[in-house]
Write an enzyme that holds these catalytic residues in place. Structure first.
Site, PDB file in Angstrom:
ATOM      1  N   LYS A  81       0.864  -1.198   0.000  1.00 21.40           N
ATOM      2  CA  LYS A  81       0.000   0.000   0.000  1.00 21.40           C
ATOM      3  C   LYS A  81       0.886   1.229   0.000  1.00 21.40           C
ATOM      4  CE  LYS A  81      -4.061   1.891   0.218  1.00 21.40           C
ATOM      5  NZ  LYS A  81      -3.659   2.644  -1.007  1.00 21.40           N
ATOM      6  N   LYS A 101       4.399   2.401   8.743  1.00 23.08           N
ATOM      7  CA  LYS A 101       3.156   3.104   9.071  1.00 23.08           C
ATOM      8  C   LYS A 101       1.966   2.127   9.138  1.00 23.08           C
ATOM      9  CE  LYS A 101       2.823   7.194   7.096  1.00 23.08           C
ATOM     10  NZ  LYS A 101       2.508   8.299   6.161  1.00 23.08           N
ATOM     11  N   LYS A 111       5.434   1.946  -2.756  1.00 29.58           N
ATOM     12  CA  LYS A 111       5.394   3.334  -3.233  1.00 29.58           C
ATOM     13  C   LYS A 111       5.752   3.315  -4.710  1.00 29.58           C
ATOM     14  CE  LYS A 111       4.749   7.508  -1.400  1.00 29.58           C
ATOM     15  NZ  LYS A 111       3.926   7.884  -0.240  1.00 29.58           N
ATOM     16  N   THR A 153      -6.208  12.999   6.711  1.00 28.90           N
ATOM     17  CA  THR A 153      -4.860  13.138   7.268  1.00 28.90           C
ATOM     18  C   THR A 153      -4.822  14.272   8.298  1.00 28.90           C
ATOM     19  OG1 THR A 153      -3.991  12.286   5.212  1.00 28.90           O
ATOM     20  CG2 THR A 153      -2.416  13.318   6.677  1.00 28.90           C
ATOM     21  N   ASN A 166      -3.740  20.358   2.077  1.00 30.12           N
ATOM     22  CA  ASN A 166      -4.650  19.291   2.475  1.00 30.12           C
ATOM     23  C   ASN A 166      -4.511  18.939   3.963  1.00 30.12           C
ATOM     24  OD1 ASN A 166      -5.329  16.380   2.804  1.00 30.12           O
ATOM     25  ND2 ASN A 166      -5.962  16.619   0.672  1.00 30.12           N
ATOM     26  N   SER A 170      -7.845   5.246   3.474  1.00 27.91           N
ATOM     27  CA  SER A 170      -7.599   4.485   2.235  1.00 27.91           C
ATOM     28  C   SER A 170      -7.924   3.011   2.454  1.00 27.91           C
ATOM     29  CB  SER A 170      -6.130   4.603   1.821  1.00 27.91           C
ATOM     30  OG  SER A 170      -5.937   5.752   1.035  1.00 27.91           O
TER      31      SER A 170
HETATM   32  P1  NAD Z   1      -0.434  20.127  -0.264  1.00 29.25           P
HETATM   33  O1  NAD Z   1       0.247  20.249  -1.571  1.00 29.25           O
HETATM   34  O2  NAD Z   1      -1.923  20.096  -0.197  1.00 29.25           O
HETATM   35  O3  NAD Z   1       0.027  21.348   0.706  1.00 29.25           O
HETATM   36  C1  NAD Z   1       1.351  21.650   0.928  1.00 29.25           C
HETATM   37  C2  NAD Z   1       1.430  22.984   1.663  1.00 29.25           C
HETATM   38  O4  NAD Z   1       2.807  23.246   1.953  1.00 29.25           O
HETATM   39  C3  NAD Z   1       0.922  24.167   0.856  1.00 29.25           C
HETATM   40  O5  NAD Z   1       0.222  25.051   1.701  1.00 29.25           O
HETATM   41  C4  NAD Z   1       2.208  24.829   0.351  1.00 29.25           C
HETATM   42  O6  NAD Z   1       2.045  26.210   0.138  1.00 29.25           O
HETATM   43  C5  NAD Z   1       3.114  24.566   1.540  1.00 29.25           C
HETATM   44  N1  NAD Z   1       4.525  24.688   1.174  1.00 29.25           N
HETATM   45  C6  NAD Z   1       5.144  24.215   0.064  1.00 29.25           C
HETATM   46  N2  NAD Z   1       6.437  24.595   0.060  1.00 29.25           N
HETATM   47  C7  NAD Z   1       6.620  25.293   1.209  1.00 29.25           C
HETATM   48  C8  NAD Z   1       7.746  25.954   1.756  1.00 29.25           C
HETATM   49  N3  NAD Z   1       8.932  25.970   1.146  1.00 29.25           N
HETATM   50  N4  NAD Z   1       7.598  26.564   2.965  1.00 29.25           N
HETATM   51  C9  NAD Z   1       6.402  26.572   3.602  1.00 29.25           C
HETATM   52  N5  NAD Z   1       5.295  25.983   3.106  1.00 29.25           N
HETATM   53  C10 NAD Z   1       5.407  25.348   1.923  1.00 29.25           C
HETATM   54  O7  NAD Z   1       0.225  18.842   0.436  1.00 29.25           O
HETATM   55  P2  NAD Z   1      -0.393  17.946   1.591  1.00 29.25           P
HETATM   56  O8  NAD Z   1      -1.205  16.867   0.984  1.00 29.25           O
HETATM   57  O9  NAD Z   1      -0.988  18.842   2.626  1.00 29.25           O
HETATM   58  O10 NAD Z   1       0.946  17.257   2.150  1.00 29.25           O
HETATM   59  C11 NAD Z   1       1.805  17.938   3.056  1.00 29.25           C
HETATM   60  C12 NAD Z   1       2.744  16.919   3.684  1.00 29.25           C
HETATM   61  O11 NAD Z   1       1.976  15.906   4.316  1.00 29.25           O
HETATM   62  C13 NAD Z   1       3.674  16.181   2.702  1.00 29.25           C
HETATM   63  O12 NAD Z   1       4.885  15.892   3.383  1.00 29.25           O
HETATM   64  C14 NAD Z   1       2.942  14.865   2.461  1.00 29.25           C
HETATM   65  O13 NAD Z   1       3.826  13.813   2.069  1.00 29.25           O
HETATM   66  C15 NAD Z   1       2.379  14.628   3.850  1.00 29.25           C
HETATM   67  N6  NAD Z   1       1.253  13.693   3.856  1.00 29.25           N
HETATM   68  C16 NAD Z   1       0.111  13.972   3.159  1.00 29.25           C
HETATM   69  C17 NAD Z   1      -0.949  13.071   3.230  1.00 29.25           C
HETATM   70  C18 NAD Z   1      -2.247  13.359   2.534  1.00 29.25           C
HETATM   71  O14 NAD Z   1      -3.189  12.571   2.695  1.00 29.25           O
HETATM   72  N7  NAD Z   1      -2.366  14.452   1.787  1.00 29.25           N
HETATM   73  C19 NAD Z   1      -0.833  11.877   3.948  1.00 29.25           C
HETATM   74  C20 NAD Z   1       0.348  11.630   4.656  1.00 29.25           C
HETATM   75  C21 NAD Z   1       1.381  12.546   4.603  1.00 29.25           C
END
Ligand code: NAD
Length: 423
Positions: free
Chosen positions: A77, A101, A113, A197, A228, A356
């Site tokens: 997964k 995880k 992945k 998340t 997100n 998921s």
């Molecule tokens: P996203 O693209 O929706 O949001 C990312 C945010 O980070 C945005 O607000 C962006 O402006 C900000 N950002 C980007 N570059 C930046 C910088 N240099 N400085 C400050 N802010 C910055 O992404 P997401 O889905 O919210 O994911 C964020 C993190 O969470 C990632 O590490 C991702 O791997 C992890 N994650 C996400 C999920 C999920 O379900 N979406 C699940 C597990 C882990």
């Protein structure tokens, strides 16, 4: 252990970090440590060439990967990343973290992945669709609802998942919704997935706050990342009475000591696409974020943002890792020495993979739950996970991260031993 011949010292840092995390857990595993080498080698790594006809008639070739790190406890997964920096070693590390995880949450999955080395923002919608369909066909050999179930990650979306599901289904000759998760809701996606998340960050944060005697209704919170994950977590903390005093995205770092109105900021971001220019707050230098004193700090943007130097100056009680891998191993040591509690990514941001899992179960059963049912079931799993890990950390006198790795590795290695797959 002999190093794998395909670990590249220049591109392999993430995988080397993963190996270091396994080394750190080894002393706690008793007899099972004999078998830890199982996790130091991905089960299967597939590299594929993806030829794509571009809109101008030329053909470009892209590198793609799918790694199944472990399938001992169930199908692989993990997400699919479309990003120009994707490489085999990074995908191996991300797959390894998914193994940990899923086991830490006790979900019946292994870890996997995938990725394509491409900047999706440079492709037209048709090019992106052709790339996705060809990638899916190339990895078709090893994915499937009982084999390995991809999901969205950086650079991929519910639409990309819909194309992957359709391509797999065309080859299978029937509609196979359970082959990917994170699909649009009208195509077998789950209610609650998009907020899961951030919600998981909040739920595990509440539990951790209670353990350290922190009253959420009077707590102050800083959030890096307003996407997100970060935006949903910020909203839930705001709604529970906490003051979210700083929010940073890639355009601005907003600060107000009396708290930022998060619903208004969300509405502004929806309209403007980013948070820069939001009224009635201070827009401070981005490096100042780490100097703000706040009870809770939520890195929810990028990996590797909390270095040893930042760990030395952070003025906080609790770090909730919304992002994957935001804290360097050296920073981890500093924070632990300073008594700052970190809820590690493999627990804190696992709400997404938990829902998921629910999506996969619902697709296989062709029976769909309400959003309240989803949220309730997720809360139960997340709360149990943090309690198990907290108890283990107390018992073993170690950090929550090491405790999460102990719980996960025990589950995987016991399963492997009982299957008779071990020396
Ligand atoms: P996203 O693209 O929706 O949001 C990312 C945010 O980070 C945005 O607000 C962006 O402006 C900000 N950002 C980007 N570059 C930046 C910088 N240099 N400085 C400050 N802010 C910055 O992404 P997401 O889905 O919210 O994911 C964020 C993190 O969470 C990632 O590490 C991702 O791997 C992890 N994650 C996400 C999920 C999920 O379900 N979406 C699940 C597990 C882990």
């Amino acid at each position: 252990m002999q190093n794998l011949s395909y670990v590249d010292e220049n591109e392999g840092q993430a995988w080397l970090n993963f190996l270091e995390q396994l080394d750190r857990v080894e002393p706690y595993l008793g007899d099972l440590k004999e078998n830890l080498d199982h996790l130091r080698r991905p089960k299967r790594s597939l590299i594929v060439n993806i030829p794509v006809k571009m809109d101008d008639g030329t053909v470009r070739h892209f590198e793609g990967f799918r790694v199944q790190h472990s399938i001992t406890r169930g199908p692989g997964k993990g997400g699919v990343r479309f990003h120009p920096d994707v490489n085999l070693n990074e995908v191996m590390a991300l797959a390894g973290w998914m193994t940990i995880k899923c086991a830490a949450l006790n979900l019946p999955f292994g870890g996997a992945k995938g990725g394509v080395r491409v900047d999706p923002t440079t492709l037209s919608k048709n090019e992106l669709e052709r790339l996705t369909r060809r990638y899916t066909t190339e990895i078709n050999l090893i994915i499937g609802p009982q084999k390995d179930i991809p999901a969205p990650d950086v650079g991929t979306t519910p639409q990309v998942m819909a194309w992957m599901m359709d391509t797999y289904s065309m080859n299978a000759g029937s509609t196979v919704t359970g082959v990917v998760t994170g699909k649009p809701v009208h195509l077998g996606g789950s209610l609650g997935r998009s907020k899961a998340t951030g919600r998981g960050v909040f739920v595990t944060g509440l539990e951790a706050a209670q353990k350290i005697g922190l009253d959420i209704a009077h707590a102050t919170v800083c959030v890096q990342g307003f996407g997100n994950v970060g935006a949903e977590a910020a909203l839930l903390f705001h709604e529970s009475g906490a003051k979210v005093i700083a929010v940073q995205d890639h355009t601005a770092t907003l600060y107000h000591p009396e708290g930022i109105n998060i619903p208004d900021l969300l509405a502004y971001q929806k309209q403007q696409g980013a948070i820069k220019g939001f009224d009635m707050v201070h827009d401070i230098d981005k490096n100042e974020l780490w100097n703000i004193e706040a009870d809770i700090f939520i890195p929810a943007a990028l990996e590797g943002v909390i270095s040893k130097e930042i760990a030395q100056k952070l003025q906080t009680k609790l770090i909730l890792e919304g992002a994957n891998g935001p804290t360097d191993p050296a920073a981890d040591d500093v924070l632990n020495e300073r008594g700052i509690v970190i809820v590690p990514d493999v627990i804190c941001n696992a709400g997404g993979v938990t829902v998921s899992y629910f999506e996969w179960v619902q697709d296989l059963a062709s029976y769909f739950w309400t959003e309240d049912e989803i949220n309730h079931r997720m809360d139960v799993i997340m709360r149990k996970a943090i309690h198990d890990v907290w108890d283990r950390a107390q018992h073993a006198n170690c950090s929550l991260r090491t405790a999460a790795y102990i719980v996960a590795c025990e589950r995987i290695l016991l399963a492997r031993r009982d299957r008779g797959l071990i020396i």
